[in-house]
Design a protein around this motif. Structure first.
Motif, PDB file in Angstrom:
ATOM      1  N   TYR A 295       0.857  -1.170   0.000  1.00  0.00           N
ATOM      2  CA  TYR A 295       0.000   0.000   0.000  1.00  0.00           C
ATOM      3  C   TYR A 295       0.899   1.227   0.000  1.00  0.00           C
ATOM      4  O   TYR A 295       2.087   1.140   0.277  1.00  0.00           O
TER       5      TYR A 295
ATOM      6  N   GLU B 135      -3.667   3.830   0.093  1.00  0.00           N
ATOM      7  CA  GLU B 135      -4.326   3.134  -1.006  1.00  0.00           C
ATOM      8  C   GLU B 135      -3.580   1.855  -1.369  1.00  0.00           C
ATOM      9  O   GLU B 135      -2.365   1.751  -1.194  1.00  0.00           O
TER      10      GLU B 135
ATOM     11  N   ALA C 141      -3.464  -2.150  -8.608  1.00  0.00           N
ATOM     12  CA  ALA C 141      -4.261  -0.957  -8.817  1.00  0.00           C
ATOM     13  C   ALA C 141      -4.049  -0.488 -10.248  1.00  0.00           C
ATOM     14  O   ALA C 141      -2.963  -0.645 -10.820  1.00  0.00           O
TER      15      ALA C 141
END
Length: 112
Positions: free
Chosen positions: A36, A45, A59
């Protein structure tokens, strides 16, 4: 449980960096691991995850640039980061998924 992250630092835009996260105190091979990040003023995130059988997920903002991997013998999770941009400046944390175990974080700063 300890998660020791390393490999952060100052890198030029367009460059590469590899982060490592060594785990101790858990049966590492059984756990899904994640990376993250948290940039200044922003929420933490998800960057990427890797399951115990090496299935990966990214992501959208790092697809094609970052690669997560793991070495179960060394109990280490890696994050290879390529084509770094200013927006990648953040503290990067490793995490044992579905747990409360977090590493301390390692700072990555992308400069011009």
């Amino acid at each position: 449980v300890q998660l020791q992250a390393s490999g952060g630092g100052l890198v030029q835009a367009g460059g590469s960096q590899r982060l490592s996260c060594k785990a101790s105190g858990i049966n590492f091979r059984l756990y899904e691991m994640g990376w993250y990040r948290q940039a200044p003023g922003k929420q933490r995130e998800l960057v990427a995850t890797i399951t115990s059988d090496h299935k990966v997920n990214y992501a959208d903002f790092v697809k094609g640039r970052f690669t997560i991997s793991r070495d179960n013998v060394r109990r280490t999770t890696y994050l290879q980061m390529n084509s770094l941009g200013f927006e990648d400046t953040a503290v990067y944390y490793c995490h044992v998924q579905s747990s409360n175990f977090w590493g301390r974080g390692t700072q990555v700063t992308v400069s011009s």
